[in-house]
Design an enzyme around this catalytic site. Structure first.
Site, short mmCIF file in Angstrom:
data_model
loop_
_atom_site.label_atom_id
_atom_site.label_comp_id
_atom_site.label_asym_id
_atom_site.label_seq_id
_atom_site.Cartn_x
_atom_site.Cartn_y
_atom_site.Cartn_z
N TYR A 25 -25.60 6.44 32.01
CA TYR A 25 -25.34 5.06 31.59
C TYR A 25 -26.66 4.29 31.44
O TYR A 25 -26.90 3.63 30.43
CB TYR A 25 -24.45 4.38 32.62
CG TYR A 25 -24.16 2.92 32.33
CD1 TYR A 25 -23.17 2.56 31.43
CD2 TYR A 25 -24.86 1.91 32.98
CE1 TYR A 25 -22.90 1.22 31.16
CE2 TYR A 25 -24.61 0.57 32.73
CZ TYR A 25 -23.61 0.24 31.82
OH TYR A 25 -23.35 -1.09 31.57
N LYS A 47 -28.28 2.73 27.99
CA LYS A 47 -28.63 1.31 27.84
C LYS A 47 -30.12 1.14 27.56
O LYS A 47 -30.52 0.23 26.83
CB LYS A 47 -28.23 0.55 29.10
CG LYS A 47 -26.72 0.34 29.25
CD LYS A 47 -26.13 -0.39 28.07
CE LYS A 47 -24.70 -0.82 28.31
NZ LYS A 47 -24.10 -1.44 27.10
N SER A 80 -28.32 -3.38 30.14
CA SER A 80 -27.91 -3.49 31.53
C SER A 80 -29.11 -3.34 32.44
O SER A 80 -30.07 -2.62 32.10
CB SER A 80 -26.88 -2.41 31.86
OG SER A 80 -26.64 -2.33 33.26
#
Length: 303
Positions: free
Chosen positions: A166, A170, A153
């Site tokens: 997050y 990633k 991401s």
């Protein structure tokens, strides 16, 4: 160019029951692949629920004349990831590619985010990717070929509040992708990733915050969201999963009808011995300049 087909090929898609993963599964099946739709139906924060979205996708594929099977195991558990790969081999006799798409979204401020929520993010994104890849690896090595498509991401590059866990997870997947690409090349295995831009349950949960961050009206956000259907990310994933794909260790940024390369570059910098703290301070502009920078390669092996 002839169609890139997947006839007689078996592909696993994790998180394949909804959103981006569903788009992957449907496109791969339409191109002839036998698809294992792996999805444990969890909520976006990873909490278990009774939903079985993989079954619905399998039914869609069957109604369109394709072949697919559902697997409801959790990839965050090593035995669950093994079950996903075993399902492919047991049902279809082989495995040719894995698309690691499963993920969760559980934002929070760095200073208040509990450790268990950070670990939960790593369990699904990083370890889920690692476990599935590891389960498929011996099959690929034996076959002398295989494709692994991971999901990273732009959040790993920063810029969005409350996504430290997050983005870090990633980033870990990105590092895994690059290093597996190096090891896999000797066995004919290519490992790449996509960085999708899509309107999904996850992005919808942060819609208001993003609108405020970028000063957008609700109408403007709605227009942007409408331009990002998740199925537009599927062609890039399918390309990377195809046996003819020559890429290894790369990331394709995709969505909204576009695709581009996301790469790490190294600047020319300065070289001096002895190097002092003051040298760095005085030449910072040159060190930071991307003029004449070059892309760092994951591997120079040609598949």
């Amino acid at each position: 160019m002839s169609d890139l087909r997947f006839d007689d090929r078996v592909v696993v898609v994790t998180g394949g029951g909804r959103g981006i993963g569903r788009g992957h599964a449907l496109l791969l099946a339409a191109k002839g692949a036998c698809v294992v739709v792996a999805d444990n139906g969890a909520d976006i924060d990873g909490r278990a629920c009774a939903s079985r979205p993989a079954d619905s996708v399998v039914e869609e594929i069957a109604q369109a004349g394709g072949r697919a099977v559902a697997c409801n195991a959790s990839v965050a558990d090593e035995s669950g990831a093994q079950t996903v790969v075993d399902t492919a081999v047991d049902e279809f006799g082989r495995i040719d590619a894995v698309v690691n798409n499963a993920g969760i979204h559980d934002p929070g401020l760095f200073e208040t985010l509990p450790e268990d929520r950070v670990r939960g993010m790593l369990d699904v994104h990083y370890f889920g990717t690692l476990f599935v890849a590891r389960a498929a690896w011996p099959h690929f090595v034996k076959a002398g070929t295989g494709r692994i498509v991971n999901t990273v991401s732009e959040a790993m590059l920063g810029g969005i509040p409350e996504l430290t866990s997050y983005g870090a997870a990633k980033g870990a997947v990105w590092g895994l992708t690059r290093n597996l690409a190096t090891e896999g090349a000797a066995h004919g295995i290519a490992v790449n990733a996509i960085a999708p831009r899509a309107y999904t349950r996850m992005s919808a949960s942060q819609g208001r915050q993003l609108a405020e961050l970028y000063g957008m009206s609700e109408d403007m956000m709605a227009e942007i969201n409408a331009s990002m259907p998740p199925e537009l990310c599927a062609p890039a994933a399918a390309f990377l999963a195809h046996e003819s794909c020559p890429l290894n260790g790369e990331v394709l940024l995709t969505g909204m009808g576009g695709v581009s390369r996301l790469a790490v570059v190294r600047t020319q910098g300065i070289w001096k011995q002895p190097l002092t703290v003051e040298d760095i301070a005085e030449n910072l502009d040159q060190i930071m300049s991307v003029d004449d920078a070059y892309v760092t390669e994951a591997t120079r092996s040609v598949l």
